[in-house]
Structures are given as structure tokens and as C-alpha cells.
Design an enzyme around this catalytic site. Structure first.
Site, PDB file in Angstrom:
ATOM      1  N   GLY A  15       6.965   3.788  17.248  1.00 45.91           N
ATOM      2  CA  GLY A  15       5.356   3.941  16.898  1.00 45.91           C
ATOM      3  C   GLY A  15       4.921   2.950  17.030  1.00 45.91           C
ATOM      4  N   GLY A  17       1.966   2.564  16.264  1.00 46.58           N
ATOM      5  CA  GLY A  17       0.949   2.616  15.428  1.00 46.58           C
ATOM      6  C   GLY A  17       0.147   1.427  15.098  1.00 46.58           C
ATOM      7  N   SER A  18      -0.013   1.122  13.745  1.00 46.96           N
ATOM      8  CA  SER A  18      -0.405  -0.188  13.285  1.00 46.96           C
ATOM      9  C   SER A  18       0.931  -0.766  12.550  1.00 46.96           C
ATOM     10  CB  SER A  18      -1.101  -0.012  12.012  1.00 46.96           C
ATOM     11  OG  SER A  18      -2.108   1.745  11.709  1.00 46.96           O
ATOM     12  N   GLY A  20       3.338  -0.995  14.211  1.00 44.87           N
ATOM     13  CA  GLY A  20       4.738  -1.047  15.404  1.00 44.87           C
ATOM     14  C   GLY A  20       3.629  -2.016  16.325  1.00 44.87           C
ATOM     15  N   ALA A 137      -2.355  -3.420   8.177  1.00 36.28           N
ATOM     16  CA  ALA A 137      -2.743  -3.212   9.530  1.00 36.28           C
ATOM     17  C   ALA A 137      -3.763  -1.750   9.673  1.00 36.28           C
ATOM     18  CB  ALA A 137      -2.120  -2.956  10.581  1.00 36.28           C
ATOM     19  N   LYS A 190       8.506  -1.702  -4.942  1.00 35.14           N
ATOM     20  CA  LYS A 190       6.719  -1.226  -4.129  1.00 35.14           C
ATOM     21  C   LYS A 190       7.003   0.175  -4.300  1.00 35.14           C
ATOM     22  CE  LYS A 190       4.833  -1.898  -0.407  1.00 35.14           C
ATOM     23  NZ  LYS A 190       5.120  -1.361   0.935  1.00 35.14           N
ATOM     24  N   ASN A 194       3.666   1.686  -6.248  1.00 32.78           N
ATOM     25  CA  ASN A 194       3.083   3.101  -5.922  1.00 32.78           C
ATOM     26  C   ASN A 194       2.686   4.120  -6.710  1.00 32.78           C
ATOM     27  OD1 ASN A 194       2.379   5.178  -3.884  1.00 32.78           O
ATOM     28  ND2 ASN A 194       2.575   4.060  -1.792  1.00 32.78           N
ATOM     29  N   SER A 258      -3.940   2.974   0.470  1.00 35.83           N
ATOM     30  CA  SER A 258      -3.129   4.068   0.428  1.00 35.83           C
ATOM     31  C   SER A 258      -3.589   5.339   0.909  1.00 35.83           C
ATOM     32  CB  SER A 258      -2.014   3.500   1.431  1.00 35.83           C
ATOM     33  OG  SER A 258      -1.049   3.490   0.752  1.00 35.83           O
TER      34      SER A 258
END
Ligand code: NAP
Length: 311
Positions: A15, A17-18, A20, A137, A190, A194, A258
Site C-alpha cells: 500500500g 499510499g499516504s 505507507g 499524511a 479511536k 470517530n 477524514s
């Protein structure tokens, strides 16, 4: 869970992505061996043409020429960071499972709950470590990541004993972390935070701070979340939840959550591993949670109207 010695210190990143990429570039910067695992030859060619992975941090951009390979590369994997979204994790891990050495360390960075358990059950030869991250990120381009928010990483596998070699590598890379035997409490906490904030920001179309105008709704949700967490044997994660939700709303008043950002940008959300997970847990433990179920239904309808996946 048994602990096995890790035979190689190479980090495979599944992954790119951000998060990773954020981990990969910091590990590579510390001189640690890293390999990106890319879906196929097309992604590998794109990456090669880019000349590496870019990290933007405090206005500085650096390109790291991290080696990359496709999922079907024959190299055995001894240490794996799974940095896909929760809904991709199980399938992505399945595609490299045959490469995992016995006793391989597998770090699971996914938000929410549910995906980690599915991965653990699918790779019994590995030692899975759960990570709860508050770092931030985002990608500003393909294979380019911006380190947007300092934070922290809690790691654990439900046991007291920390794998020292792993923590030394994180120390070397400057990745802020701590091993905790209470990782599940942290993931539940968390998750609850959320659930109390993110879905409402989507439905009201607002920044976190604008939830001050919906204080009664937030308070009622918190009460229900406390009941669900307690009913699921997660009383520690429920302690002082409403006060912390209020603090988060104040501290991040100007931010979009997010989930709000995912919906605004037409991206799939991780609803099934967040609000969906809590609703399913409530049902499983026979805890009445009408507000949470109603919130889930409203969110599912909202996503459907927007033409986004609702699971
Ligand atoms: P992201 O930017 O979307 O990155 C996910 C990456 O996984 C993408 O590059 C995707 O590839 C790749 N991927 C998916 N399936 C794959 C497969 N089968 N093989 C190879 N690569 C695959 O996601 P993220 O923001 O880093 O989030 C990862 C997890 O961390 C999420 O659970 C998120 O909630 C959590 N998290 C994120 C942050 C943050 O600030 N970003 C903070 C805390 C927690 P493609 O690009 O090709 O689709």
C-alpha cells in the site's frame, strides 16, 4: 500469540499510499532496507518513471529511490507493513500470503476494527501487530506524500513483550511510537471518537468545530457509545468519552474530518470498519443502540445518493 525471531530486517510495504509512503520514506531515510509492493507491472512502470517516492515535510521535498516489486515477486517477506485501506487489507494480504515466511512480522495500520481480525485469521504463520496511528499524511501526486500532521503510533499484539528489533527500527527511522499491551483499548477508543464526530460532519456538511451547534446530538451519541463499549467488554475505552469528544471538537475545530474529506473527494469511506463495526458489535452483544443504527442508515443513504460505495 507466539513470538518468532524475524530473519530479515527488510521492510515490505503493502500500500504505497499516504501512510505507507510516509513510513517507507522515513525508514529508507534511516538507511533501512525497504521494498514497495505494487499491484502489477503497470504500477511498477509508473513508479519507475517517477524516479522514486517523494516526501514533502516542512516545505522540503525529497525523493527516495526505494526499490519496488510486484505482488508476485518471489522474494520472501519477513516484515510487512500493511498500509491499505481497511476494505482492501484482507484481499491485498491474501495476494502475498504465500510469500510470508513463518514468523513474519505483519504490522496492520488500518483505522477502525474488523479488518485486522480478518487478516490475523488468514495468515496464521505470521505474527500480527496492530497499530493505531494519529499521524496525518495525504498524497499530492502519484507516489508523492505530504506529511501533514505530527502524531503518534501505538503498537501492540495484546501481549506485554515488545519485539525489540522492530522498535529499534522505528526508533532509527524517527517514527514516534510506543508498545502497549492495551492496543485493543486504543483502537476501540479511536473508533468511538470517530463514530461520535465523523458521520455527523458528513451529514451536517460541516467542519468538526461546527458540531458545537449539535451538542445534544453529540452527547446522546456519546452516551450510546459508552453503553455499547461497556457491553462489549471495552469499559476502559469508554471512560470519559464525552469529555474527550468535546476536546477533540475544540482542538480540531477548523478541520474537516477524514470521512468528510473522503466523501467530498468522491472516495470510498471505511464505514464498515467504523460506525458499521460498532453497530454490529452492539447487535452481537444485545446492546440497544437506536441512535447509532439510525446514524448508520442515514450515512448509508447519503453515500448511496452520492453514488459512493455504502459499505
Ligand atoms: P491511501 O492513501 O488510499 O493508500 C492506500 C494504498 O493501498 C493505495 O496506494 C492503494 O493503491 C494501495 N492498495 C490497495 N490495495 C492494494 C493491493 N491489493 N496491492 C497493492 N496496493 C494496494 O490510504 P491511507 O490514507 O494511507 O490509509 C491507510 C490506512 O491508514 C487507512 O485505514 C486509514 O484510515 C489509516 N490512517 C490514515 C491516515 C492518513 O493520514 N492518511 C492517518 C491515520 C490512519 P492505489 O493507489 O493503486 O489504489
Amino acid at each position: 500469540m507466539a513470538q518468532f525471531p524475524v530473519k530479515s530486517s527488510v521492510w515490505h510495504i503493502l500500500g504505497a499510499g499516504s501512510l505507507g509512503s510516509l513510513w517507507a520514506t522515513r525508514l529508507a531515510r534511516a538507511g533501512l532496507p525497504v521494498r514497495l509492493l505494487l499491484r502489477d507491472q503497470t504500477r511498477l512502470d509508473t513508479y519507475t518513471a517517477k524516479g522514486g517516492l517523494t516526501l514533502s515535510e516542512q516545505g522540503q521535498r525529497h525523493v527516495f529511490q526505494i526499490s519496488a516489486q510486484t505482488l508476485d515477486d518471489p522474494e520472501p517477506i519477513h516484515r510487512l507493513l500493511v498500509a491499505c485501506k481497511a476494505y482492501d487489507a484482507e484481499r491485498a494480504v491474501a495476494s502475498i500470503a504465500s510469500r510470508l515466511a513463518t514468523g513474519a512480522q505483519v504490522l496492520l495500520l488500518q483505522n477502525g476494527l474488523g479488518s485486522q481480525q480478518a487478516v490475523v485469521e488468514s495468515i496464521s504463520q505470521a505474527h500480527c501487530v496492530f497499530v493505531s496511528s494519529t499521524e496525518g499524511a495525504f498524497r499530492d501526486d502519484d507516489f508523492s506524500v505530504v506529511f501533514a500532521g505530527q502524531g503518534f503510533n501505538w503498537l501492540g499484539d495484546g501481549q506485554q513483550k515488545a519485539p525489540s528489533e522492530l522498535l529499534t527500527a522505528l526508533e532509527q527511522a524517527g517514527i514516534p511510537h510506543e508498545w502497549t499491551p492495551d492496543i485493543l483499548d486504543r483502537l476501540w477508543r479511536k473508533l468511538a471518537l470517530n463514530c461520535a464526530v465523523n458521520p455527523l460532519t458528513v451529514l451536517h456538511g460541516c467542519r468538526n468545530g461546527e458540531l458545537r451547534a449539535h451538542a445534544d446530538e453529540v452527547a446522546a451519541l456519546c452516551d450510546e457509545l459508552v453503553a455499547v463499549l461497556t457491553g462489549c467488554g471495552q469499559a476502559a475505552a469508554a471512560e470519559g468519552l464525552h469529555a474527550e469528544v468535546s476536546r477533540v471538537i475544540e482542538a480540531t475545530a477548523a478541520n474537516y474530518s477524514s470521512m468528510y474529506q473522503d466523501v467530498a473527494q468522491g472516495r470510498r469511506t471505511e464505514i464498515s470498519y467504523l460506525l458499521g463495526y460498532v453497530c454490529d458489535a452492539a447487535e452481537l452483544h444485545n446492546v440497544d443502540a437506536p441512535l447509532l443504527h439510525d446514524l448508520r442508515q442515514q450515512l448509508v443513504s447519503h453515500l448511496t445518493v452520492k453514488g459512493l460505495p455504502n459499505d
